[in-house]
Design an enzyme around this catalytic site. Structure first.
Site, PDB file in Angstrom:
ATOM      1  CB  SER B  41     -37.656  -4.546  53.767  1.00  0.00           C
ATOM      2  OG  SER B  41     -37.795  -5.433  54.849  1.00  0.00           O
ATOM      3  CD  GLU B  62     -48.682   0.415  55.588  1.00  0.00           C
ATOM      4  OE1 GLU B  62     -49.818   0.544  56.098  1.00  0.00           O
ATOM      5  OE2 GLU B  62     -47.843  -0.398  56.025  1.00  0.00           O
ATOM      6  CG  HIS B 113     -40.284  -7.312  49.666  1.00  0.00           C
ATOM      7  ND1 HIS B 113     -39.309  -6.356  49.651  1.00  0.00           N
ATOM      8  CD2 HIS B 113     -39.901  -8.212  50.608  1.00  0.00           C
ATOM      9  CE1 HIS B 113     -38.377  -6.647  50.540  1.00  0.00           C
ATOM     10  NE2 HIS B 113     -38.699  -7.780  51.126  1.00  0.00           N
TER      11      HIS B 113
END
Lengths: 286, 318
Positions: B41, B62, B113
């Site tokens: 991505s 994360e 995104h």
């Protein structure tokens, strides 16, 4: 051969500094600081190869990260006596315009601090990064981290533990301050940690255990940890300590996690701790 | 000048990031990259293929990634973290705040995104608050480039800048109109057209929307000065004030909440230095939803017609 008696004398002065810093600031965290004094003294005065002239990158040095940043009075005292800054500055602990913030920070440029800590659970992640960089650069030095046991309730810690095993970060040596206490009470009542050895084993780490308040055992175990490094597994030392160790009325209770001693309590505490390297003057004279 | 701004085809800004990361990786061996299970991505494959030893897969973790990046930076590396904008900010705000921003680490937080144009995945992933969160952190540089070429150039430029950076880009194919040899300067507004009736300050995908709106308005005889504010923080205050002192009214356009976005920064500046009528094209206190990117921009008031209407409203208020 380590000079255990000499290390004990340094640790005694460090404990006096912890009591005095928190007393004069009328705030801070004496309990965990006292409990980990032997470990941190051994690290900086016997185990680590480090340069008190301090550069941030710590190339070709062993480096240490304090994840449970609230035990800053311990960190500051050890750094000062190790030569990172003048012990006189300990008198500014938690004051306005001080480099000795409530929790360790790089922001004011205090030598010896490489990352801010205090918001819990972040230290092992940061240490992972430095340990990876040392591997990339072909260094054979170690990265040490101290974390609280209550701190293991943070999820990020287990992300970092999983990462270190997966990436075979075998130059990383974590110590867990297993004092069984946290702010709201014993860890077994607040949020049980269960069988820590079994948990770290399940994550495929090399595991050592020690009494963190026996200087000889601390030095021997840390040396053993270094010997075990480089074998494909990160290393954890489950370190049993007593919160408040060295001051009888503070020992073993979560009540001294974040409470400073008053004048009378300070006098009683200091009577139990030998002054070995000289007390720093108070108030601060610049 | 406006008529010279044409699309040479569509490419995504995340592809620009991937190309920029690969290129800067070749130039600077201290650049390292991390990703939280979104390599494809984030278009990081070219970097990983050429520099496998300088890439670290962290899995779906994360918070840990931000801490590791802080550690790598402490030891002198230049880490680029890659995940979606949502997971690059809100999910890890405290890690960024303490271990990166407060500790002044040279970490590049690269966030794909972003915004509504993520499309079909819906509001869970369409973060519209990230710029606000990041610009509030002291010392954080916040960049939202407008197309492939600008994103590629920005990715390379931030490696040469010491300090924490938030680089925001997006998912869809998007018109490419910035020159290929474009040199990115952090904090320097990029003027696309000269105009006299209104200043349009746009960032990210909305720069192209602003250009299209300005073309429509030109046909009606309205002259728009379109300025691409790729660096939201530090804001190019001089460029904003120079333009506004000439045009006397302002429209801002961004794919972000009105609260905390570019419009907010410009309104704050103008309120302090040069009070001026201002209209904001931004999402108005709402989450997004699933849909096609252009459908979503229209539904949430970020389309060309919205910019046109905002310009007319701003001029009316002069």
């Amino acid at each position: 051969m380590a000079n255990i008696e000499k290390l004990k004398k340094i640790a005694s002065q460090v404990r006096r500094d912890i009591v005095r810093q928190t007393h004069y600031a009328a705030s801070g965290h004496p309990g965990g600081s006292l409990g980990c004094a032997d470990y941190l003294t051994a690290l900086y005065f016997e185990i680590m190869t480090h340069d008190p002239s301090f550069n941030m990158e710590g190339k070709n040095e062993d480096v240490f990260f304090l994840s449970n940043g609230h035990i800053s009075p311990l960190f500051y005292s050890v750094l000062a006596h190790a030569g990172y800054f003048d012990p006189k500055e300990l008198a500014t602990f938690r004051n306005i315009n001080s480099r000795l913030q409530g929790h360790p920070a790089t922001h004011e440029g205090l030598p010896g601090i490489r990352v801010a800590s205090g918001s819990l659970g972040q230290g092992i992640s940061v240490a992972n990064g430095v340990a990876l960089a040392k591997k990339l650069d072909g260094e054979d030095k170690h990265v040490f981290v101290l974390t609280g046991d209550g701190e293991l309730q943070e999820g990020q810690v287990w992300e970092a533990i999983m990462f270190a095993a997966h990436h075979k970060i075998d130059n990383l040596i974590v110590a867990v301050d297993r004092n069984g206490q946290q702010i709201d009470g014993p860890t077994k009542d607040v949020m049980s940690l269960g069988d820590l050895r079994a948990k770290w084993e399940a994550f495929d780490w090399e595991i050592l255990e020690m009494n963190g308040n026996d200087m000889e055992e601390v030095v021997n175990t840390l040396q053993e940890a270094k010997r075990k490094s480089g074998n494909g597994k990160p290393i954890v030392i489950l370190m049993d300590t007593e919160m408040g160790y060295g001051v009888d009325f503070m020992m073993g209770s979560h009540k001294w996690h974040g409470v400073a001693p008053n004048e009378e309590q300070t006098e009683i505490a200091l009577a139990q701790l030998e002054e070995t390297l000289g007390d720093y003057p108070y108030p601060y004279e610049g | 000048m406006l008529e010279n701004i044409v699309s040479t085809g569509k490419k995504s800004t995340r592809d620009g990031f991937g190309a920029g990361l690969h290129a800067i990786g070749q130039q600077n061996d201290q650049v390292v990259a991390l990703c939280a299970d979104l390599v494809g991505s984030l278009k990081m494959q070219a970097f990983i293929k050429e520099f496998p030893e300088r890439f670290f897969q962290v899995g779906i973790a994360e918070a840990n990634m931000m801490g590791i990046a802080a550690g790598l930076a402490t030891a002198g590396k230049i880490p680029f973290t890659g995940t979606f904008a949502n997971f690059s900010t809100g999910r890890v705000y405290d890690q960024i705040r303490q271990s990166i921003a407060y500790s002044h680490k040279n970490v590049k937080i690269c966030a794909s995104h972003a915004g509504l144009t993520l499309g079909e995945d819906g509001a869970t992933h369409q973060i519209l608050e990230d710029v606000g969160m990041m610009k509030m952190l002291p010392g954080m540089t916040v960049i939202n480039p407008c197309d492939y070429n600008q994103t590629k150039a920005a990715t390379m430029a931030i490696a040469e800048h010491y300090g924490p950076v938030y680089l925001r880009f997006g998912r869809p194919g998007w018109p490419v109109f910035t020159p290929e040899d474009y040199k990115f300067e952090i904090g320097k507004a990029y003027q696309l057209s000269e105009g006299s009736d209104v200043s349009i300050f746009a960032t990210g995908h909305l720069v192209w929307i602003a250009v299209e709106a300005a073309k429509e308005l030109a046909a009606e005889g309205i002259s728009c000065e379109v300025i691409n504010i790729h660096t939201i923080k530090p804001l190019d205050e001089e460029a904003v004030l120079d333009s506004v002192s000439k045009t006397k009214c302002v429209v801002t356009a961004e794919e972000h909440q009105m609260h905390g976005g570019l419009g907010d920064s410009i309104a704050q500046l103008l309120a302090r230095k040069l009070p001026t009528p201002i209209e904001m094209v931004a999402v108005n206190d709402s989450f997004g939803e699933s849909g096609k990117p252009m459908q979503l921009l229209d539904k949430y008031g970020l389309g060309t017609s919205n910019v046109v209407a905002a310009v007319k409203a701003a001029i009316e208020r002069k």
